[in-house]
Motif scaffolding. Structure first.
Motif, mmCIF file in Angstrom:
data_model
loop_
_atom_site.group_PDB
_atom_site.id
_atom_site.type_symbol
_atom_site.label_atom_id
_atom_site.label_comp_id
_atom_site.label_asym_id
_atom_site.label_seq_id
_atom_site.Cartn_x
_atom_site.Cartn_y
_atom_site.Cartn_z
ATOM 1 N N ALA A 128 35.091 49.379 -4.870
ATOM 2 C CA ALA A 128 36.430 48.912 -5.221
ATOM 3 C C ALA A 128 36.887 49.613 -6.487
ATOM 4 O O ALA A 128 36.091 50.236 -7.189
ATOM 5 C CB ALA A 128 36.421 47.398 -5.428
ATOM 6 N N ARG A 129 38.197 49.509 -6.801
ATOM 7 C CA ARG A 129 38.701 50.200 -7.985
ATOM 8 C C ARG A 129 37.983 49.736 -9.246
ATOM 9 O O ARG A 129 37.580 50.549 -10.087
ATOM 10 C CB ARG A 129 40.210 49.958 -8.128
ATOM 11 C CG ARG A 129 40.766 50.427 -9.486
ATOM 12 C CD ARG A 129 42.267 50.449 -9.509
ATOM 13 N NE ARG A 129 42.770 51.479 -8.618
ATOM 14 C CZ ARG A 129 42.857 52.770 -8.920
ATOM 15 N NH1 ARG A 129 42.434 53.187 -10.110
ATOM 16 N NH2 ARG A 129 43.320 53.633 -8.072
ATOM 17 N N GLY A 130 37.814 48.431 -9.424
ATOM 18 C CA GLY A 130 37.142 47.939 -10.613
ATOM 19 C C GLY A 130 35.723 48.459 -10.724
ATOM 20 O O GLY A 130 35.251 48.798 -11.820
ATOM 21 N N GLU A 131 35.021 48.547 -9.587
ATOM 22 C CA GLU A 131 33.658 49.067 -9.593
ATOM 23 C C GLU A 131 33.635 50.548 -9.956
ATOM 24 O O GLU A 131 32.781 50.999 -10.726
ATOM 25 C CB GLU A 131 33.011 48.840 -8.228
ATOM 26 C CG GLU A 131 32.814 47.370 -7.880
ATOM 27 C CD GLU A 131 32.424 47.174 -6.426
ATOM 28 O OE1 GLU A 131 31.803 46.145 -6.125
ATOM 29 O OE2 GLU A 131 32.753 48.052 -5.609
ATOM 30 N N ALA A 132 34.563 51.294 -9.408
ATOM 31 C CA ALA A 132 34.598 52.732 -9.691
ATOM 32 C C ALA A 132 34.912 52.997 -11.154
ATOM 33 O O ALA A 132 34.304 53.852 -11.798
ATOM 34 C CB ALA A 132 35.640 53.412 -8.799
ATOM 35 N N GLU A 133 35.862 52.234 -11.727
ATOM 36 C CA GLU A 133 36.193 52.432 -13.133
ATOM 37 C C GLU A 133 35.042 52.017 -14.034
ATOM 38 O O GLU A 133 34.741 52.675 -15.032
ATOM 39 C CB GLU A 133 37.468 51.650 -13.467
ATOM 40 C CG GLU A 133 38.701 52.218 -12.793
ATOM 41 C CD GLU A 133 39.932 51.386 -13.056
ATOM 42 O OE1 GLU A 133 41.038 51.905 -12.847
ATOM 43 O OE2 GLU A 133 39.801 50.224 -13.462
ATOM 44 N N ALA A 134 34.356 50.910 -13.676
ATOM 45 C CA ALA A 134 33.219 50.468 -14.473
ATOM 46 C C ALA A 134 32.095 51.495 -14.440
ATOM 47 O O ALA A 134 31.384 51.693 -15.428
ATOM 48 C CB ALA A 134 32.711 49.119 -13.960
ATOM 49 N N LEU A 135 31.936 52.166 -13.296
ATOM 50 C CA LEU A 135 30.896 53.186 -13.174
ATOM 51 C C LEU A 135 31.100 54.291 -14.197
ATOM 52 O O LEU A 135 30.148 54.765 -14.827
ATOM 53 C CB LEU A 135 30.902 53.768 -11.762
ATOM 54 C CG LEU A 135 29.935 54.926 -11.493
ATOM 55 C CD1 LEU A 135 28.501 54.461 -11.638
ATOM 56 C CD2 LEU A 135 30.180 55.503 -10.111
ATOM 57 N N ARG A 149 40.299 58.332 -6.648
ATOM 58 C CA ARG A 149 39.903 59.543 -7.351
ATOM 59 C C ARG A 149 40.352 59.566 -8.807
ATOM 60 O O ARG A 149 39.828 60.317 -9.613
ATOM 61 C CB ARG A 149 40.487 60.763 -6.616
ATOM 62 C CG ARG A 149 39.903 60.969 -5.229
ATOM 63 C CD ARG A 149 38.536 61.608 -5.267
ATOM 64 N NE ARG A 149 37.859 61.544 -3.982
ATOM 65 C CZ ARG A 149 38.076 62.396 -2.993
ATOM 66 N NH1 ARG A 149 38.967 63.366 -3.135
ATOM 67 N NH2 ARG A 149 37.407 62.275 -1.860
ATOM 68 N N ASP A 150 41.348 58.738 -9.155
ATOM 69 C CA ASP A 150 41.812 58.733 -10.541
ATOM 70 C C ASP A 150 41.043 57.741 -11.403
ATOM 71 O O ASP A 150 41.358 57.560 -12.583
ATOM 72 C CB ASP A 150 43.309 58.404 -10.604
ATOM 73 C CG ASP A 150 43.607 56.990 -10.098
ATOM 74 O OD1 ASP A 150 42.768 56.454 -9.334
ATOM 75 O OD2 ASP A 150 44.663 56.442 -10.458
ATOM 76 N N ALA A 151 39.994 57.089 -10.841
ATOM 77 C CA ALA A 151 39.239 56.093 -11.603
ATOM 78 C C ALA A 151 38.637 56.658 -12.883
ATOM 79 O O ALA A 151 38.707 56.009 -13.935
ATOM 80 C CB ALA A 151 38.141 55.475 -10.723
ATOM 81 N N PRO A 152 38.024 57.876 -12.879
ATOM 82 C CA PRO A 152 37.476 58.408 -14.135
ATOM 83 C C PRO A 152 38.546 58.556 -15.218
ATOM 84 O O PRO A 152 38.308 58.240 -16.383
ATOM 85 C CB PRO A 152 36.909 59.772 -13.722
ATOM 86 C CG PRO A 152 36.676 59.667 -12.259
ATOM 87 C CD PRO A 152 37.744 58.767 -11.738
ATOM 88 N N ARG A 153 39.726 59.036 -14.830
ATOM 89 C CA ARG A 153 40.773 59.265 -15.820
ATOM 90 C C ARG A 153 41.320 57.950 -16.346
ATOM 91 O O ARG A 153 41.514 57.786 -17.559
ATOM 92 C CB ARG A 153 41.903 60.090 -15.201
ATOM 93 C CG ARG A 153 43.051 60.375 -16.161
ATOM 94 C CD ARG A 153 44.074 61.292 -15.515
ATOM 95 N NE ARG A 153 44.556 60.755 -14.247
ATOM 96 C CZ ARG A 153 45.528 59.827 -14.157
ATOM 97 N NH1 ARG A 153 46.110 59.355 -15.247
ATOM 98 N NH2 ARG A 153 45.927 59.392 -12.983
ATOM 99 N N THR A 154 41.561 56.971 -15.456
ATOM 100 C CA THR A 154 42.129 55.705 -15.912
ATOM 101 C C THR A 154 41.158 54.955 -16.810
ATOM 102 O O THR A 154 41.568 54.315 -17.784
ATOM 103 C CB THR A 154 42.512 54.825 -14.716
ATOM 104 O OG1 THR A 154 41.349 54.593 -13.900
ATOM 105 C CG2 THR A 154 43.588 55.483 -13.876
ATOM 106 N N ALA A 155 39.852 55.026 -16.512
ATOM 107 C CA ALA A 155 38.873 54.350 -17.369
ATOM 108 C C ALA A 155 38.792 55.015 -18.730
ATOM 109 O O ALA A 155 38.769 54.345 -19.770
ATOM 110 C CB ALA A 155 37.496 54.354 -16.691
ATOM 111 N N ALA A 156 38.759 56.366 -18.756
ATOM 112 C CA ALA A 156 38.643 57.093 -20.023
ATOM 113 C C ALA A 156 39.878 56.902 -20.895
ATOM 114 O O ALA A 156 39.792 56.951 -22.123
ATOM 115 C CB ALA A 156 38.416 58.575 -19.750
ATOM 116 N N GLN A 157 41.027 56.671 -20.271
ATOM 117 C CA GLN A 157 42.252 56.473 -21.040
ATOM 118 C C GLN A 157 42.297 55.110 -21.721
ATOM 119 O O GLN A 157 43.019 54.925 -22.692
ATOM 120 C CB GLN A 157 43.479 56.600 -20.125
ATOM 121 C CG GLN A 157 43.797 58.026 -19.701
ATOM 122 C CD GLN A 157 44.960 58.060 -18.725
ATOM 123 O OE1 GLN A 157 45.239 57.076 -18.034
ATOM 124 N NE2 GLN A 157 45.650 59.185 -18.670
#
Length: 375
Positions: free
Chosen positions: A73-80, A114-122
């Motif tokens: 899920a999106r939350g899981e991907a961003e947390a990763l 695919r944008d999970a890395p960018r949204t988490a880092a931001q």
């Protein structure tokens, strides 16, 4: 709910050669009957789950089956992508490996994620070191990290005053505390004699070392010592240093790898040892009278645990007619207490020891000359 459980079951079986129904039931928090039904549902859906019968039986995936991470899920991907600490990975020499892993995970994500890395880092960033202090990474940290990952014994030299000590160690884990790297290690031959409530064992066999005090790290190979990272002479015995430090000569003998205690709990061990260290340096006591504002400010001026104990001990006596309370406070030394209690200003009155009270009286007199009438 069931779909998420089925995905977790596949991932569990993918990470281990085999698991019994009881083990799966415990991990998934369901009954063994539910595990049986879920395994049947996965098999019918084309996931090659195989059940081995008998006492030693269990469930396993056959044919090298692997699933892609498209179930995130999106939350899981961003947390990763928040799970790694970039600065710490860089200092341990793992930045390239972490970058490659993130690329592989990104490639396996659904297009909508695919944008999970960018949204988490931001949105989130961890800056571990404290303010106003430069804490360069120890040069030997990558060598120590390699040994931790590989469960490989090392012979380390480290500074103690004007001497250096050699010790053979089994490196269990690394801790980054306020920008300072520490190694938690076990001394070979010192077995835990009892199990503590955390299951981590009796911690007397484990030690804590500041890595910036290491001058050399040698990975043990076979029955001897391998390549050395760092140089420097060795001299003198080690009388002990820091929380949980040890003494005695190193040997550089024994097998290259050690058998890690599966019940060693690094966070629990560190919390216990850090508390012990904080308490061990509080070797003096002062008696202080505090205003209500001083009571509120005390935990912010001195060691928080010491403040809580002092205030708890004063609860029975209660406040005086002015609303002030008298506490006995554990401190590192009178010199340290001067700095800490000065922060409380006029909200604290030192009653004992007499030498500390005299120091504050002299300080107050100097302040009165500076700020009093006619100054």
């Amino acid at each position: 709910m069931r779909a998420a459980r089925l995905i977790k079951m596949v991932l569990l079986l993918q990470s281990r050669p085999s698991m019994t129904a009881a083990e799966l039931a415990r991990e998934l928090e369901v009954s063994e009957r539910t595990v049986t039904r879920d395994a049947q549902a996965l098999s019918e859906a084309g996931v090659p789950v195989y059940a081995d019968r008998g006492r030693a039986g269990g469930y396993r995936l056959i044919g090298g089956y692997r699933t892609r991470l498209t179930g995130l899920a999106r939350g899981e991907a961003e947390a990763l992508f928040l799970s790694g600490v970039p600065g710490a990975l860089r200092e341990m020499g793992l930045e390239d490996a972490a970058s490659a892993a993130r690329l592989k995970v990104s490639a396996a994500l659904l297009p909508s994620l695919r944008d999970a890395p960018r949204t988490a880092a931001q949105r989130f960033h961890l800056d571990a070191p404290g303010w106003f202090r430069e804490t360069p990474a120890p040069g030997l940290l990558p060598a120590v990290a390699d040994a931790v990952w590989d469960d490989r014994r090392v012979v380390a030299r480290y500074r103690r005053g004007d001497t250096e000590v050699e010790r053979e160690l089994e490196p269990y884990g690394l801790v980054l505390k306020a920008g300072v790297w520490y190694l938690c290690a076990r001394v070979p031959g010192q077995e835990p004699s009892e199990r503590g409530p955390s299951g981590a064992g009796a911690h007397r066999a484990y030690r804590v070392y500041r890595i910036d005090r290491f001058t050399a790290v040698e990975a043990v190979t076979g029955a001897g010592v391998g390549t050395t990272a760092g140089t420097g002479p060795i001299s003198g015995p080690e009388p002990g240093t820091g929380p949980g430090s040890d003494s005695g000569p190193g040997t550089g003998s024994g097998p290259a790898r050690f058998a890690r205690d599966p019940e060693f709990d690094l966070p629990a061990f560190w919390a216990e040892r850090a508390e012990q260290f904080a308490r061990s340096i509080l070797r003096a006591e002062v008696v202080v009278r505090l205003s209500p504002e001083g009571v509120r400010a005390l935990p912010h001026a001195v060691d928080a645990a010491a403040a809580r104990e002092a205030l708890a001990g004063a609860d029975g006596a209660g406040a005086d007619d002015d609303g002030w309370v008298t506490v006995t406070l554990a401190v590192e030394s009178e010199e340290v207490a001067r700095t800490q209690l000065t922060a409380l200003g006029a909200e604290a009155e030192v009653l004992a020891p007499a030498s500390l009270r005299e120091w504050f009286a002299a300080r107050a007199a100097r302040l009165a000359l500076l700020y009093g009438p006619g100054a």
